[in-house]
Design a protein around this motif. Structure first.
Motif, mmCIF file in Angstrom:
data_model
loop_
_atom_site.group_PDB
_atom_site.id
_atom_site.type_symbol
_atom_site.label_atom_id
_atom_site.label_comp_id
_atom_site.label_asym_id
_atom_site.label_seq_id
_atom_site.Cartn_x
_atom_site.Cartn_y
_atom_site.Cartn_z
ATOM 1 N N LYS A 163 0.830 -0.939 -0.145
ATOM 2 C CA LYS A 163 0.013 0.037 0.114
ATOM 3 C C LYS A 163 0.914 1.162 0.079
ATOM 4 C CE LYS A 163 -3.736 -2.189 2.424
ATOM 5 N NZ LYS A 163 -4.492 -2.186 3.679
ATOM 6 N N GLN A 164 0.422 2.106 -0.708
ATOM 7 C CA GLN A 164 1.239 3.438 -0.920
ATOM 8 C C GLN A 164 1.511 4.024 0.511
ATOM 9 O OE1 GLN A 164 -0.484 7.266 -2.998
ATOM 10 N NE2 GLN A 164 1.254 6.896 -4.286
ATOM 11 N N LYS A 224 -2.428 14.503 4.506
ATOM 12 C CA LYS A 224 -2.758 12.906 4.992
ATOM 13 C C LYS A 224 -2.332 13.020 6.403
ATOM 14 C CE LYS A 224 -4.322 10.339 2.633
ATOM 15 N NZ LYS A 224 -5.844 10.377 2.224
ATOM 16 N N ALA A 225 -3.039 13.048 7.196
ATOM 17 C CA ALA A 225 -2.611 13.091 8.942
ATOM 18 C C ALA A 225 -2.188 11.950 9.512
ATOM 19 C CB ALA A 225 -4.101 13.561 9.600
ATOM 20 N N GLU A 226 -2.413 10.660 8.729
ATOM 21 C CA GLU A 226 -2.174 9.335 9.150
ATOM 22 C C GLU A 226 -0.505 9.634 9.619
ATOM 23 O OE1 GLU A 226 -3.776 10.249 6.528
ATOM 24 O OE2 GLU A 226 -4.896 8.435 5.744
ATOM 25 N N LEU A 227 0.244 10.195 8.643
ATOM 26 C CA LEU A 227 1.829 10.138 8.914
ATOM 27 C C LEU A 227 2.488 11.251 9.706
ATOM 28 C CD1 LEU A 227 2.789 8.529 5.428
ATOM 29 C CD2 LEU A 227 2.190 7.542 7.640
ATOM 30 N N ASN A 228 1.476 12.185 10.255
ATOM 31 C CA ASN A 228 1.918 13.434 10.833
ATOM 32 C C ASN A 228 2.944 14.062 10.107
ATOM 33 O OD1 ASN A 228 0.369 12.871 13.125
ATOM 34 N ND2 ASN A 228 1.955 11.376 14.021
ATOM 35 N N SER A 481 -7.964 7.350 -7.974
ATOM 36 C CA SER A 481 -6.872 7.905 -7.027
ATOM 37 C C SER A 481 -6.345 7.182 -6.137
ATOM 38 C CB SER A 481 -7.897 8.690 -6.098
ATOM 39 O OG SER A 481 -8.783 9.854 -6.636
ATOM 40 N N MET A 482 -4.905 7.222 -6.013
ATOM 41 C CA MET A 482 -4.041 6.519 -5.223
ATOM 42 C C MET A 482 -4.040 7.190 -3.891
ATOM 43 S SD MET A 482 -0.424 8.102 -6.589
ATOM 44 C CE MET A 482 -0.876 7.435 -8.351
ATOM 45 N N TRP A 483 -3.585 6.673 -2.763
ATOM 46 C CA TRP A 483 -3.711 7.165 -1.533
ATOM 47 C C TRP A 483 -3.566 8.509 -1.098
ATOM 48 C CZ3 TRP A 483 0.434 8.656 1.652
ATOM 49 C CH2 TRP A 483 0.054 9.173 3.211
ATOM 50 N N TRP A 484 -2.572 9.178 -1.835
ATOM 51 C CA TRP A 484 -2.334 10.207 -1.402
ATOM 52 C C TRP A 484 -3.037 11.612 -2.316
ATOM 53 C CZ3 TRP A 484 -0.816 13.906 -5.254
ATOM 54 C CH2 TRP A 484 0.139 13.331 -6.274
#
Length: 490
Positions: A163-164, A224-228, A481-484
């Protein structure tokens, strides 16, 4: 022996693990102890050269057409219409994965050899890995990563598509590790330093490049808040700057400066002029913006359509009605050193200007923007006109709102990314802040493609993992669409 060859060929296609920078490296992959050419320093130059050359080839063929730098007159290659043949998707996949084998071998050989400066070679390898992998995942989305490039070591010819988000998370870890390794400032043997065409194996220069690349990738996923990413951007640029040195001048730019002879010859140097600029011309969008900006680089990048006049072609022109080619690439570009841009100082300033404009970090965005503009222009040997920032198309006006200021930043960033792999396209997909012209005969419902589809041969030879990746996407299509990309407002 036949089985070895067969397995290697399959690995090129599926996990793209069999690679060579030179003819000798083919033998090295079969017998790692056969030649001293496996030493990490021997991999740096050929790998960078092949990466940059492949990137430049497809920059001119694909990126420039998407992004209205040029328009082709070849109606069988119509990227400017957003028309993409499935056969076009393999070239970069193959090129990038092939070089990842050499990049990862560089890390392992450095560790095994324990030669002076091996930590520096490992840091360089991690930066090149992050750069190459980011190009791959930003083009295709989910890709083989943790299991990739293991065909000739572990016979894994059907790697899983990661996963990206997981790929980006690990790229950030690699860049952190590279920063720590290069901070040790371990010098390599003097006789080996010139094997590196970018920075002569200078640890501090590579460290600046790695952290600047870190900024590029953090900005790409800043929503993308998931990676801060915002926390890390603030740390690099505000609270912990000494620990994360970045590019501070054009001298720090990562540019493979092409030469007129081997081994780093400009890949277009020996092309016939007609093969270099004979089937495409500059677009109206590009020429009109350069004229509005009164940009001094225009005479370096483009020929006059007629005496004293520059002109462009319509992107997405009516089928069967090919417009007249006007301004084109001057043949002098075939010999210039600067087409080998990977990342330059001006891009870093435009990243900072955007973050300041959005109040993500503290500072005057206009000052950072002006510094970026000047360094972008002077990198090409041009002089910044004294009245350049008096131009309404350049200056931040009191009447400009945030979006208008960001558009000016990104138009200048678009220019500084000239000849730089697919960065113009990736940035447009992220921001949508260029006012590209709408052609009359666009395909794909007039939508800019978000990604390229997976290569056909990968679909057939790694079908299960391909199917799993496509199931996450919903469909292997250029608009998926990809993740970002998910969560962007434009």
């Amino acid at each position: 022996m036949k089985n070895v060859i067969k397995a290697s060929l399959i690995a090129i296609v599926i996990s793209t693990s069999f690679s060579s920078c030179t003819k000798d490296f083919v033998d090295i992959n079969t017998n790692p102890n056969q030649s001293a050419a496996v030493a990490p320093q021997s991999l740096i130059g050929p790998t960078i050269y092949k990466m940059v050359s492949a990137n430049l080839d497809r920059n001119l063929r694909v990126n420039n057409e998407f992004m209205q730098v040029t328009v082709t007159t070849n109606e069988n290659r119509e990227f400017h219409r957003y028309s993409i043949r499935s056969s076009e998707t393999e070239y970069m996949w193959r090129s990038w994965f092939l070089e990842l084998t050499n990049i990862r071998d560089m890390y392992q050989r450095a560790e095994q050899g324990l030669q002076p400066g091996y930590q520096t070679y490992q840091g360089i390898s991690l930066i090149l890995d992050a750069w190459t992998t980011s190009l791959l995942t930003d083009m295709y989305g989910d890709i083989p990563y943790f299991e990739s490039n293991l065909g000739y070591k572990e016979n894994n010819t059907t790697p899983y598509f990661d996963k990206q988000i997981d790929i980006y998370r690990d790229l950030f870890l690699k860049l952190e590790r590279a920063n720590a390794l290069l901070k040790e400032n371990k010098k390599v043997e003097d006789s080996y330093s010139n094997f590196d065409p970018l920075f002569a194996t200078n640890p501090e220069q590579w460290r600046k490049f790695g952290n600047s690349l870190y900024l590029r990738l953090l900005l790409r996923v800043s929503h993308k808040a998931e990676l801060n990413p915002i926390v890390k951007l603030k740390e690099i640029l505000e609270s912990n700057t000494a620990e994360y040195p970045i590019m501070l001048s054009n001298d720090d730019s990562a540019v493979l400066r092409f030469q007129s002879q081997e081994p780093y010859i400009n890949p277009f140097f020996n092309l016939r002029d007609i093969d270099f600029n004979g089937n495409k011309g500059y677009s109206e969008f590009f020429i009109n913006n350069m004229l509005n900006l009164q940009d001094p680089r225009l005479k370096t990048w483009a020929t006059e359509a007629s005496l004293g006049v520059y002109g462009g072609m319509q992107s997405g022109y009516p089928k069967g009605s090919v417009p007249e080619v006007q301004s084109v690439f001057p043949t002098t570009l075939k010999g210039t050193a600067l087409l080998g841009n990977i990342m330059n100082y001006a891009e870093v300033k435009f990243i900072i200007a955007e973050l300041m404009e959005k109040d993500i970090i503290f500072g005057d965005s206009y000052t950072a923007y002006k510094e970026g503009v000047e360094s972008s222009i002077t990198l090409w040997g041009s002089t910044l006109p004294t009245d350049y920032f008096a131009n309404e198309y350049v200056a931040f006006l009191d009447s400009d709102n945030e979006e208008q200021r960001l558009k000016k930043i990104h138009l200048q960033k678009y220019l500084t990314l000239m000849f730089t792999d697919f960065q113009q396209w990736y940035e447009y997909r992220r921001t949508g802040l260029l006012d590209l012209y709408i052609g009359t005969d666009l395909e794909n419902d007039g939508k800019m493609p978000i990604r390229l589809t997976y290569p056909l041969i990968v679909q057939s030879l790694n079908k299960k993992n391909y199917d799993d990746a496509v199931a996450r996407l919903g469909q292997d299509a250029i608009n998926k669409s990809m993740w970002w990309q998910i969560g962007l407002t434009q």
